[in-house]
Design an enzyme around this catalytic site. Structure first.
Site, PDB file in Angstrom:
ATOM      1  CB  CYS A   1      16.375  23.399  -2.659  1.00 49.51           C
ATOM      2  SG  CYS A   1      15.947  24.249  -4.220  1.00 49.51           S
TER       3      CYS A   1
ATOM      4  CB  CYS B   1      13.201  19.228  -8.757  1.00 44.68           C
ATOM      5  SG  CYS B   1      11.957  20.285  -7.989  1.00 44.68           S
TER       6      CYS B   1
END
Length: 279
Positions: free
Chosen positions: A200, A86
């Site tokens: 992302c 992440c």
């Protein structure tokens, strides 16, 4: 103060345990590459969906949340390496985790260096969450590795949720996705963007849709292969042993049953709810 982990046995004689952590399903794109690099490893994938999306949390809340969850996961699953799949968590929490726990952590950072190195037009876009775009860390990467490229930062407020919804069986909102990626495409005379760094881990889940909607072809740069290479550097090459079972965990788990097929398609046959502390 670091909390010591149990002494690790010789990884040459047993498969390692690799913990992959994300706020949702985006980290599955990283898990997929890790499984290719170390097919013998025991994988534990944890989606902290009870707190999804991380981009909506205040920074101090996010740091406290991830540390608390990680304490529980490490105590239960005793990993040899943890991959924070992440970008948002990596840019904020990695220093705290490395200071607290005595084991290797591999983070996910915007692939600005390889994007700028491979761009022929010298026009690169970084497609990220608004939080990642706002981080000083991201701008420091551009300053250090931009190499004279014109770098456009695009903070998408909706793409992670759109990817998550698609993976959970919802209809793909093509118009919304097109609007979110449109700012990545910049023309300057005869030059135009030719490389988009996907900053992302949710975004590679939609890369086929991105290709379909793009106004012209670009290279969509996924950081997952580089993460897998780094983990292999840390843990060494595969042992050739048979792969143990892989487990997927969710901290919320409200839709766990409906996602068992998704996890299974990524090689995670066992799924369950992991009760974890909330902050």
């Amino acid at each position: 103060m670091k909390q010591p982990l149990h002494p690790r046995a010789d990884l040459a004689t047993r498969p390692p345990t690799i913990l992959v952590f994300d706020s949702g399903l985006g980290g599955l794109t990283v898990h997929r590459e890790l499984a290719k690099a170390r097919p013998d490893a025991r994988f534990v994938y944890c989606a902290d969906d009870a707190a999804f999306p991380y981009g909506g949390l205040a920074e101090d809340h996010l740091v406290a949340r991830v540390i608390a969850v990680m304490e529980r996961l490490i105590a239960i699953h005793r990993p040899d390496c943890v991959v924070i799949a992440c970008n948002t968590a990596s840019t904020l929490v990695l220093p705290h985790l490395r200071a607290r726990f005595d084991l290797p952590f591999v983070g996910t950072v915007p692939a600005i260096k390889p994007a700028c190195e491979t761009s022929a037009s010298r026009m690169v876009s970084v497609l990220a969450t608004p939080g990642t775009v706002a981080r000083d860390y991201t701008r420091a990467l551009i300053a250090e590795f931009g190499g004279g490229c014109a770098v456009t930062l695009v903070g998408s407020p909706r793409l992670a949720a759109l990817a998550e919804a698609t993976m959970r069986g919802g209809a793909t909102d093509m118009a919304a996705i097109a609007a979110e990626i449109a700012p990545c495409f910049v023309a300057d005379g005869e030059r135009r963007t030719d490389t988009v760094a996907l900053a992302c881990t949710h975004y590679p889940l939609l890369v086929d849709v991105f290709r379909q909607l793009a106004p012209w072809p670009v290279q969509w740069l996924d950081p997952a292969p580089a993460i897998a290479r780094r983990v292999t550097q840390i843990l060494g090459p595969g042992t050739g042993m048979a792969a143990p079972s892989a487990t997927a965990l969710m901290t919320g788990g409200a839709t766990l049953a409906s996602l068992s097929g998704v996890f299974s398609s990524f090689g995670l046959a066992e799924t369950r709810i992991e009760p974890l502390p909330l902050h």
